[in-house]
Design a protein around this motif. Sequence first.
Motif, PDB file in Angstrom:
ATOM      1  N   LEU A 310      52.751  -7.064  64.718  1.00  0.00           N
ATOM      2  CA  LEU A 310      51.505  -6.474  65.195  1.00  0.00           C
ATOM      3  C   LEU A 310      50.344  -7.398  64.845  1.00  0.00           C
ATOM      4  O   LEU A 310      50.198  -7.829  63.707  1.00  0.00           O
ATOM      5  CB  LEU A 310      51.277  -5.110  64.546  1.00  0.00           C
ATOM      6  N   GLY A 311      49.513  -7.718  65.805  1.00  0.00           N
ATOM      7  CA  GLY A 311      48.353  -8.541  65.544  1.00  0.00           C
ATOM      8  C   GLY A 311      48.710  -9.989  65.255  1.00  0.00           C
ATOM      9  O   GLY A 311      49.854 -10.412  65.368  1.00  0.00           O
ATOM     10  N   LEU A 318      46.877  -2.406  65.827  1.00  0.00           N
ATOM     11  CA  LEU A 318      47.839  -1.706  66.678  1.00  0.00           C
ATOM     12  C   LEU A 318      47.131  -1.103  67.882  1.00  0.00           C
ATOM     13  O   LEU A 318      46.213  -0.288  67.726  1.00  0.00           O
ATOM     14  CB  LEU A 318      48.543  -0.621  65.863  1.00  0.00           C
ATOM     15  N   ARG A 319      47.559  -1.515  69.084  1.00  0.00           N
ATOM     16  CA  ARG A 319      47.023  -0.934  70.324  1.00  0.00           C
ATOM     17  C   ARG A 319      48.082  -0.008  70.905  1.00  0.00           C
ATOM     18  O   ARG A 319      49.194  -0.432  71.243  1.00  0.00           O
ATOM     19  CB  ARG A 319      46.667  -2.018  71.351  1.00  0.00           C
ATOM     20  N   ILE A 320      47.729   1.263  71.022  1.00  0.00           N
ATOM     21  CA  ILE A 320      48.662   2.291  71.485  1.00  0.00           C
ATOM     22  C   ILE A 320      48.144   2.888  72.781  1.00  0.00           C
ATOM     23  O   ILE A 320      47.000   3.337  72.861  1.00  0.00           O
ATOM     24  CB  ILE A 320      48.816   3.414  70.435  1.00  0.00           C
ATOM     25  N   ALA A 321      49.000   2.887  73.795  1.00  0.00           N
ATOM     26  CA  ALA A 321      48.685   3.565  75.054  1.00  0.00           C
ATOM     27  C   ALA A 321      49.348   4.931  75.043  1.00  0.00           C
ATOM     28  O   ALA A 321      50.508   5.060  74.642  1.00  0.00           O
ATOM     29  CB  ALA A 321      49.168   2.745  76.242  1.00  0.00           C
ATOM     30  N   VAL A 322      48.636   5.941  75.477  1.00  0.00           N
ATOM     31  CA  VAL A 322      49.143   7.316  75.439  1.00  0.00           C
ATOM     32  C   VAL A 322      49.484   7.775  76.850  1.00  0.00           C
ATOM     33  O   VAL A 322      48.618   7.803  77.739  1.00  0.00           O
ATOM     34  CB  VAL A 322      48.115   8.271  74.810  1.00  0.00           C
ATOM     35  N   LEU A 323      50.742   8.106  77.048  1.00  0.00           N
ATOM     36  CA  LEU A 323      51.199   8.703  78.304  1.00  0.00           C
ATOM     37  C   LEU A 323      51.203  10.220  78.098  1.00  0.00           C
ATOM     38  O   LEU A 323      52.100  10.774  77.467  1.00  0.00           O
ATOM     39  CB  LEU A 323      52.603   8.208  78.651  1.00  0.00           C
ATOM     40  N   TRP A 324      50.182  10.889  78.587  1.00  0.00           N
ATOM     41  CA  TRP A 324      50.053  12.334  78.374  1.00  0.00           C
ATOM     42  C   TRP A 324      51.015  13.111  79.253  1.00  0.00           C
ATOM     43  O   TRP A 324      51.508  14.169  78.868  1.00  0.00           O
ATOM     44  CB  TRP A 324      48.615  12.767  78.668  1.00  0.00           C
TER      45      TRP A 324
END
Length: 574
Positions: A310-311, A318-324
Motif C-alpha cells: 500500500l502506498g 489506502l484508497r478504497i472504492a465502495v460498491l454499494w
Amino acid sequence: MERRPWQDIAHQVQSHRNRTLSQIQPPIPDVPSSLPGNVTGIPQALLSPREVEITTTFTEDLVFSLATGSLTSTEVTNAFLRRAGLAQKLTNCITEVLPERALARAKELDDFLSEHKRPRGPLHGLPISVKEHVGMKDLGLNAGFVAWAEEKADDDALILKILWQAGCVFYVRTAEPQSLMHLETSSNLYGVTVNPFDRLLTPGGSSGGEGSLIGLRGSCLGLGTDIGGSIRSPAANNGIFGFRPTTGRIPLLGLSAPQVGSGYIESVLGPLSTSLDGIKLFMRTVLAAKPWVTDPSLVPLPWRDEESHLGKNDYKRLRIAVLWSDAVVKPHPPVLRALKEVVTKLSKVRDVEIVDWKPYKHDFAWELIASLYYMDGGDQTTELIGSSGEPWRPLSRFIVSENPHVKHRTIAEIEDLKLQRDKYRYEYAQQWNSTATTMAQNGDLEDLVDVILCPASPGVAPPLDSSRYWGYTSQWNLLDYPALVFPVTTVDPALDVRDDEYSPTNDQDQFNHDLCKSSISSRAFVQPLISEDNGPEKYLGLPVSLQLVGRRYEDEKVVEALAYMKEKIGLPFS
C-alpha cells in the motif's frame, strides 16, 4: 445389472460416517433432543473448559503454542475431534472424521518436537479440516454425487502433501452439495447442512460443511474451493474469514469435480479460518513450498509479505472504492448498515481515502459466467445425477436445467464466449485504471484504487434452498480477482428495518427483496424447531459480513488492506 437404490447407497455412506464418529474418545456428548435455532453455545456447555479453551483459540496462537510445546498436538487434535463431532450432531456438516490416523499423526509430531526440540514445520501439530472433494489417499471422493459414492482417491491432492510437509494434522472431511454448484450445501448422500446461528437457514456453499464446522469452532483452519462464491458464501454466512486467491497460485491437482467450466471459469482452492492471520498463514505456507515446481500450470509467485503493498516510500495510504450495490440486486438492510458503518469509521482515518465504485455491467457479467460454466449444456452433471437415480436437488436444477444460459455450444460459440469474457475483463480493468488520480512521468498510473469494498451477498444467511443470486461473488470469479470475506457485525432488528416501499427493478431483485419478508417452510432433512416468522426478528444475531476485492495477483494487497482496516477501526464490531 440391477441398479442399487440411491437410498441404500446414502445409508451406506452415512453409516460409515457414524462409525467414524463412534471412534472418538471420550464419546461425543449427546445434544438436547429439542434444539434451539441458534446452537453456537451448545459446545461450550457440553465440552470441558480445557477443550473449549483450545478450540476457541485463534489459528496463529495455536501454532505458536504447538511449536513451543505448551500444547501437544495430541491434546489439540482430541479437542477438535470432539468439537467436530458435536458440530456434526448440530448442523450435519461432515462426511467423516479420521480419529485413528489423526491421533497417530499427532503423536508422531509430539515425539518429533520432544526429540529434536523444534517444530516439524510452520503448521506443526495444527488440525486442519478438508472439504471432501479434495482427494485424500484411499478415502472416498464423491463430489456430492451418489454415482461417485464408491470412488476413492489414488493419492493425496498436492495441496495436502504440501500442508502435511508443513506439519499439520488432517482429522475431518466436510460436506458439500450435489454437483458442487450450490451456494448452499445439500446432497442426497448426506442431507442438508444447516447454519449454526439458525438451523432453518443455510450455511452457504459449496464449502458449507467447512463454514458450519468453523462457525462452531470445530475447526480453526479449513480448505474450501470456489468457482462462483463457494468459499466466500460460507464465510459470510458463518461470520468467519474466507479467501478466494487469484487462479494459478494454489494447486488443484488431486481434486474431484465434474467438468464444469472446462477451464473457461476456473475453480480455485483457498482457506477459511477463524482469523485473518490464519488466512495469511495458509497462503504463506503453501507458496513457500513452491508448488509451481511440481505443477507447472501454476504461476511461480511466492507470497510477498516482506514489504507493504500500500502506498509508496513506506508511507501507508489506502484508497478504497465502495460498491454499494451491483445495480442488479439491492443489498438487504443489515448489509447496507455494515457498509455504512465501515465507511463512516474509515473516512475518519487520516491515511484512508474513500470513493464510490460504479458497477460496470454486472448483469451482463452474470449472463456471461452462467454461460461459461456449462459448455456441454450440463450433460455430464445430468448424466451423473441420472445414472444413480438420485433426485435433483432444487439448487442443482436451478443452476443447470433452469438456467437459460446453459446450452450446447459449438466450437465457434465457445470461442466467442471466451472473447467476450476477455473483452469484459479488459473493460473492467480500464474502469479500474480510470480511478488513477495522477500519471507518473514514466507513464505508470498512480494513486489507483487499491481495493473494492462490497457486499459478499445480497443479505445474511437466507432460508434453505433460496440462494439463487451469485452476483456479489461470481462477479470476481469472472474477472479472476482475489476476494476476501470478513465478519463485520450482527443483525440488529432495531437498526435493520426493512424498506417496504422499495420497488424491485427485476425478477432477481424481487426474489431477494421477498426473502426479507417471506415465511420459512420446513425442508427435507430439517425439522422446524423455531418460529416460522421471517420478519426482522428472524435474523437477530446472524453474522453480517463484507468482501474486499483486489486486482489479479494482488492477493497480498487485499490481505494487507484488511489487516490495516482491522487495526484502524477494530473489525469486527461488537
